[in-house]
Design an enzyme around this catalytic site. Structure first.
Site, PDB file in Angstrom:
ATOM      1  N   ASP A   5       0.869  -1.181   0.000  1.00  0.00           N
ATOM      2  CA  ASP A   5       0.000   0.000   0.000  1.00  0.00           C
ATOM      3  C   ASP A   5       0.904   1.229   0.000  1.00  0.00           C
ATOM      4  O   ASP A   5       1.525   1.549   1.018  1.00  0.00           O
ATOM      5  CB  ASP A   5      -0.890   0.023   1.249  1.00  0.00           C
ATOM      6  CG  ASP A   5      -1.943  -1.081   1.266  1.00  0.00           C
ATOM      7  OD1 ASP A   5      -1.662  -2.172   0.727  1.00  0.00           O
ATOM      8  OD2 ASP A   5      -3.023  -0.860   1.831  1.00  0.00           O
TER       9      ASP A   5
ATOM     10  N   LYS B  17      -7.009   3.363  -3.008  1.00  0.00           N
ATOM     11  CA  LYS B  17      -7.367   3.359  -1.589  1.00  0.00           C
ATOM     12  C   LYS B  17      -7.568   4.796  -1.123  1.00  0.00           C
ATOM     13  O   LYS B  17      -6.818   5.692  -1.509  1.00  0.00           O
ATOM     14  CB  LYS B  17      -6.242   2.677  -0.808  1.00  0.00           C
ATOM     15  CG  LYS B  17      -6.357   2.697   0.702  1.00  0.00           C
ATOM     16  CD  LYS B  17      -5.178   1.949   1.315  1.00  0.00           C
ATOM     17  CE  LYS B  17      -5.069   2.126   2.826  1.00  0.00           C
ATOM     18  NZ  LYS B  17      -3.909   1.401   3.378  1.00  0.00           N
TER      19      LYS B  17
ATOM     20  N   LYS C  56     -10.370   0.301  -2.086  1.00  0.00           N
ATOM     21  CA  LYS C  56     -10.173   0.051  -0.655  1.00  0.00           C
ATOM     22  C   LYS C  56     -10.559   1.292   0.130  1.00  0.00           C
ATOM     23  O   LYS C  56     -10.019   2.378  -0.099  1.00  0.00           O
ATOM     24  CB  LYS C  56      -8.721  -0.322  -0.362  1.00  0.00           C
ATOM     25  CG  LYS C  56      -8.434  -0.588   1.121  1.00  0.00           C
ATOM     26  CD  LYS C  56      -7.024  -1.113   1.323  1.00  0.00           C
ATOM     27  CE  LYS C  56      -6.642  -1.233   2.800  1.00  0.00           C
ATOM     28  NZ  LYS C  56      -5.286  -1.779   2.994  1.00  0.00           N
TER      29      LYS C  56
END
Length: 259
Positions: free
Chosen positions: A104, A167, A200
């Protein structure tokens, strides 16, 4: 745009949220004992979470403690999202060498705000190259970008670079995931035509009611088939407690709604 008229009830939302949960611990003072506890929590009586997310230095420990079906994710260029490619690649190499499955990485959102689009594009391209074959989630820090057009642009740039997921947030800023930002990001995913691209939601999601709202948004925009770990994730540390409460037949412990 694919839509669904089926509404998700709380029990179904709890089951989906568990299957799509990146159980996270990214506190500055995290220790090996904290990671041990996190990995133990990841294997619940109701089934496993999708992944655990930790600092790069804990990847090897987490991987050694978890079955293969639970992915190990770690963060890069986190949490500030500096335009520092060397740092990001060093983080990615640490994660890969330790046996991680997913990374991430924080998009350099301040650079994007400053109009440094080409620099951000280059950063993302190099990060994608360095991270293969790991799953790449790009954190756009939507709460700081704030402007819907900037959120859309960050999403488009991430997808164009080959991100597997976009995300919302690091969870380290005053504003994290919001329904408004999620809507913009989901619509950009749908418009991209990238059938495998995922979303996400991360930061501030503490109840199944919160999760239910984001799941419903994703189903409405991307279709119900997107509600599986390969296309949808939650990043959270506190959500699991409420998921377990709902699945065990208790009242939700933190009933709130993002709508």
């Amino acid at each position: 745009m694919t839509t669904t008229t089926d509404r998700l009830d709380l029990q179904l939302a709890a089951r989906l949220a568990l299957q799509c949960l990146d159980l996270t611990s990214l506190n500055d003072a995290d220790t090996a004992a904290d990671v041990t506890a996190l990995c133990e929590r990841a294997q619940t009586a109701f089934g496993p979470v999708a992944a655990v997310c930790v600092w790069p230095r804990f990847v090897a420990q987490a991987r050694s403690m978890l079955p293969p079906e639970i992915k190990v994710a770690a963060v890069a260029d986190f949490p500030d999202g500096a335009l520092d490619l060397a740092r990001a690649i060093a983080d990615i190499e640490t994660i890969a060498q330790a046996g991680g499955d997913e990374v991430d990485v924080v998009l350099p959102w301040r650079a994007l705000q400053a109009g440094q689009r080409s620099e951000v594009e280059e950063f993302l391209a190099e990060v994608r190259h360095a991270s293969r074959p790991l799953t790449l989630k790009v954190i756009i820090e939507s709460g700081e970008l704030a402007d819907p057009e900037l959120i859309a642009e960050a999403t488009r740039l991430s997808l164009a670079a080959g991100a597997d997921f976009v995300k919302t947030s690091t969870g380290k800023t005053p504003v994290s995931a919001t329904p408004e930002a999620a809507r913009v990001m989901l619509r950009e995913i749908a418009a991209s035509g990238m059938a495998a691209a995922g979303f996400k939601a991360s930061g501030g999601i503490r109840s199944v009611a919160d999760a239910q709202a984001y799941l419903q948004q994703a189903a409405d925009v991307l279709g119900a088939d997107a509600l599986q770990p390969r296309r949808f994730r939650f990043g959270a540390s506190g959500l699991l407690k409420d998921i377990e409460a709902v699945l065990s037949g208790q009242a939700s412990q933190a009933v709130t709604s993002v709508y």
